[in-house]
Design an enzyme around this catalytic site. Structure first.
Site, mmCIF file in Angstrom:
data_model
loop_
_atom_site.group_PDB
_atom_site.id
_atom_site.type_symbol
_atom_site.label_atom_id
_atom_site.label_comp_id
_atom_site.label_asym_id
_atom_site.label_seq_id
_atom_site.Cartn_x
_atom_site.Cartn_y
_atom_site.Cartn_z
ATOM 1 N N LYS A 19 0.811 -1.223 0.000
ATOM 2 C CA LYS A 19 0.000 0.000 0.000
ATOM 3 C C LYS A 19 0.842 1.269 0.000
ATOM 4 O O LYS A 19 0.460 2.289 -0.557
ATOM 5 C CB LYS A 19 -0.937 0.003 1.217
ATOM 6 C CG LYS A 19 -1.979 -1.109 1.184
ATOM 7 C CD LYS A 19 -3.146 -0.738 0.310
ATOM 8 C CE LYS A 19 -4.086 -1.915 0.089
ATOM 9 N NZ LYS A 19 -5.090 -1.648 -0.943
ATOM 10 N N GLU A 56 -9.842 6.596 2.506
ATOM 11 C CA GLU A 56 -10.779 5.608 3.015
ATOM 12 C C GLU A 56 -9.968 4.407 3.455
ATOM 13 O O GLU A 56 -8.848 4.216 2.994
ATOM 14 C CB GLU A 56 -11.749 5.187 1.912
ATOM 15 C CG GLU A 56 -11.199 4.159 0.905
ATOM 16 C CD GLU A 56 -10.103 4.699 -0.016
ATOM 17 O OE1 GLU A 56 -9.962 5.924 -0.088
ATOM 18 O OE2 GLU A 56 -9.393 3.875 -0.641
ATOM 19 N N SER A 113 1.501 -9.547 -1.159
ATOM 20 C CA SER A 113 1.206 -8.113 -1.026
ATOM 21 C C SER A 113 1.390 -7.568 0.383
ATOM 22 O O SER A 113 1.586 -6.376 0.572
ATOM 23 C CB SER A 113 -0.209 -7.836 -1.521
ATOM 24 O OG SER A 113 -1.125 -8.667 -0.835
HETATM 25 C C1 PLP Z 1 -1.994 -6.903 2.114
HETATM 26 C C2 PLP Z 1 -3.063 -6.499 1.161
HETATM 27 N N1 PLP Z 1 -3.116 -7.097 -0.030
HETATM 28 C C3 PLP Z 1 -4.069 -6.792 -0.929
HETATM 29 C C4 PLP Z 1 -5.048 -5.852 -0.662
HETATM 30 C C5 PLP Z 1 -6.091 -5.625 -1.700
HETATM 31 O O1 PLP Z 1 -5.978 -4.405 -2.369
HETATM 32 P P1 PLP Z 1 -5.513 -4.333 -3.872
HETATM 33 O O2 PLP Z 1 -6.366 -5.240 -4.664
HETATM 34 O O3 PLP Z 1 -5.718 -2.890 -4.213
HETATM 35 O O4 PLP Z 1 -4.089 -4.706 -3.953
HETATM 36 C C6 PLP Z 1 -5.029 -5.194 0.577
HETATM 37 C C7 PLP Z 1 -6.045 -4.179 0.906
HETATM 38 O O5 PLP Z 1 -6.200 -3.698 1.984
HETATM 39 C C8 PLP Z 1 -4.011 -5.523 1.493
HETATM 40 O O6 PLP Z 1 -3.962 -4.920 2.687
#
Ligand code: PLP
Lengths: 266, 400
Positions: free
Chosen positions: B93, B115, B382
């Site tokens: 993020k 948000e 992620s």
């Molecule tokens: C660790 C993590 N991965 C994925 C996401 C999903 O978001 P995005 O699809 O924008 O990557 C989030 C959202 O809060 C997240 O915290």
């Protein structure tokens, strides 16, 4: 039969501006909307906007958000809104406008929904999350159905876009009075008066100019009409009366409409 | 289609998806934002600053780690993990919040609103606001505040105000609604820092660009290790930002397969899921034309997932485009598969993945055995899973 255009002309001849009322169709229930409309029209409302409730109304403050939730909870669907509209139109020769976010219309099928709306007596549409840049399909469907397309302008709108918006608008231009969401306010800011004076030359001779967002009292209506608006749009003030849902709600609505209408005298 | 896939958006659209479906009052603001972003992108000084903070503050590049134990266990393609869990804040993020906060500063906006659902984007916003001297305000549904109390406190420690949102379903989509309402009211002073590849143009493009550092690094690191390109990339899809950041630098390398993994919650058939691309239909929501979870009347549906970060009824428009032109394949993993993948990575590799990322892993676990041993999959991890250990304990019935 009265159209948005003829109503503006007629009121002008009589020395009045127009009073446009907004209520959320289906609030508190679909059954009650026609009698709420009756009361407002008895009170002197010239044009009625019926809100088609949407789950995520980003341009609305708490009053209309809650009205939308009540309407959705009581089972208000796009089809039901058209039925309600037809019922009101059968009793009153008054222009009716549907105000809705784009998704419910899109999901129904824009062309089909607009055609069915026309068939039950709708005069025009307001779609607050559909700017002119994204409106090609909608404009085509509205032209085909012979419906007025009422676009919004705001204090942030540039001259270039204002010209484009006025050109795409029919019925009236909906001028958003201030930065913010819908909801009753205590007064009309000087900036709103200036805004009306700035926009009025763009609409003059082309389309009527109606001002909304935050207008709730007769003195507000007087002020925007004096500044050059052809109409004042009042929503949250009526919805607050519906939300309170007292036994004399209908009389209160009629009296509020009547006081607001009197204030449109020029 | 003659354009390269990577040349989209064209005039704010990815094929027919995207656009700017916003109230009139925001139109000038988003056009102004696009201009400011285009100018910043072309300005070497802005890029230099961004690179500086990405390296010195965020800790980039993050490693591309060959998960040997997991690979051996599955007995198929090699699995590499792109370790976004090691970025400052514990998730991808921050790549986006840093870029946008630098842009906000450049635009002279002192007040930043955002948000958040689970609180990850809120925390990443709070971190960069504190670091860059901006006033941060985060909208969060009261339901989510309750479920993610630690993140609320974290944001407050970082000097950001958290405004609980009590409207609608009291979750992520309502916090976005409320952030839009704040923005239309405080247009002059305020920058709206959207947390994923969603919303009106230019947000999906801008967030993708800032997140593309993930895919660019993967490309370089993989090349340095093997001399070639990976065979497949796998990332989870909520709003779609870590997946877009992973995919974008590979969009024109059509020999690389792209898999986006959505959250199937309790199963698609149960209706309790967040698999927008798999089970949704086209609609207009939060400023964009894209796939949406909605009922037959066009009302937006409530969603469910064991991972709060995937719990969103819309999806970035570029994903809708990649799905339609079949450049990417969108699949899903349910709550149980994600939890199993979480546990497997803990045990095999000594890494606690975020539950969101565990959905991507769950798909890689299915995919690897169907591929040859000389092939490779890169999974974008992620985020880290420390935030999720209470949930894991709860769903596995463990006492802590
Ligand atoms: C660790 C993590 N991965 C994925 C996401 C999903 O978001 P995005 O699809 O924008 O990557 C989030 C959202 O809060 C997240 O915290």
């Amino acid at each position: 039969m009265n159209t948005i255009k003829t109503v503006f002309e007629k009121q002008k001849q009589l020395g009045y501006g127009c009073l446009v009322a907004y209520i959320t169709a289906g609030d508190p229930t679909p059954e009650r909307t026609p009698e709420i409309a009756d009361a407002l029209i008895r009170g002197g409302v010239d044009i009625l906007e019926l809100g088609l409730p949407f789950s995520d109304p980003i341009a609305d403050g708490p009053t209309i958000q809650n009205a939308s939730l009540r309407a959705l909870k009581s089972g208000t669907t796009p089809k039901r809104v058209l039925e309600i509209t037809g019922e009101i139109k059968a009793k009153h020769d008054i222009p009716l406008v549907i105000m809705t976010y784009y998704n419910p219309v899109f999901k129904y099928g824009t062309e089909r929904f607009l055609a069915e709306a026309k068939a039950v007596g709708v005069d025009g549409f307001i779609v607050p999350d559909l700017p002119v840049e994204e409106a090609a399909d909608y404009l085509e469907a509205a032209a085909k159905a012979e419906l007025d397309t009422i676009f919004l302008a705001s204090p942030a709108t540039s001259r270039e876009r204002l010209e484009r918006i006025v050109a795409a608008s029919s019925g009236f231009l909906y001028l958003v009075s201030r930065f913010g969401v819908t909801g009753a306010q205590t007064d009309v800011a000087d900036a709103t008066v200036e805004l009306i004076r700035k926009v009025q030359p763009f609409t003059a001779g082309k389309v009527a100019l109606a001002v909304g967002f935050g207008i709730s009292r007769p003195e507000h209506v007087r002020r925007v009409v004096a500044a050059g608006a052809d109409a004042a749009i009042v929503g949250s003030a009526f919805i607050n009366i519906v939300a309170a849902n007292q036994p004399d709600m209908l009389r209160e609505l009629e009296e509020a409409a009547s006081a607001l209408k009197a204030a449109t005298k020029t | 289609m003659n354009e390269k896939i990577s040349s989209y958006p064209i005039d704010g659209k990815y094929g027919k998806y995207g656009g700017r479906f916003v109230p009139e009052v925001l139109m000038e603001a988003i056009t102004g934002l696009e201009k400011a972003y285009t100018a910043a992108k072309a300005d070497p000084e802005f890029q230099r600053k961004l690179d500086y903070y990405l390296a010195e503050f965020v800790g980039r590049p993050t490693p591309l780690y060959l998960a040997e134990n997991l690979t051996r266990k599955l007995g198929g393609a090699k699995i590499y993990l792109k370790r976004e869990d090691l970025a400052h804040g514990g998730a991808h993020k921050i790549n986006n919040t840093l870029g946008q906060a630098l842009l906000a500063k450049r635009m002279g906006k002192a007040r930043v609103i955002a948000e958040t659902g689970a609180g990850q984007h809120g925390v990443a916003t709070a971190i960069v606001c504190a670091a860059l001297g901006l006033k941060g305000i985060v909208y969060m549904g009261t339901e989510d505040c309750e479920r993610q109390r630690l993140n609320v406190y974290r944001m407050r420690l970082l000097n950001t105000e958290v405004y609980p949102v009590d409207s609608g379903s009291k979750t992520l989509k309502d916090s976005i609604n409320e952030a839009f309402r704040d923005w239309v009211t405080n247009l002059e002073s305020t920058y709206y820092l959207i947390g994923s590849t969603m919303g009106p143009h230019p947000y999906p493009m801008m967030v993708r660009d800032f997140q593309s550092v993930i895919g660019k690094e993967i490309k370089q690191q993989f090349k340095a290790k093997t001399g070639g390109l990976p065979d497949a990339l796998v990332a989870c899809v909520g709003g779609g930002s870590n997946a877009m950041g992973t995919f974008y630098p590979f969009e024109d390398d059509t020999e690389v397969k792209l898999y986006g993994v959505e959250a199937a919650g309790e199963g698609i058939a149960s209706g309790r899921h967040s698999a927008t691309l798999a089970a949704g239909s086209e609609g207009v929501f939060h400023g964009m034309y894209t796939y949406v979870l909605q009922d037959k009347h066009g009302q937006i549906a409530e969603t469910h997932s064991v991972s709060a970060g995937l719990d969103y009824p819309g999806v970035g428009p570029e994903h809708s485009f990649l799905k339609t032109i079949k450049r990417a394949e969108y699949v899903y993993a349910d709550d149980k598969e994600a939890v199993d993948a979480f546990l497997m990575l803990c045990k095999e590799e000594g890494i606690l993945p975020a539950l969101e990322s565990s959905h991507a892993l769950a798909h890689a676990i299915k995919l690897a055995p169907t591929m040859r041993k000389d092939q490779s999959i890169v999974v974008t991890l992620s985020g880290r899973g420390d935030k999720d250990v209470e949930t894991i304990a709860k769903v596995t019935g463990a006492k802590i």
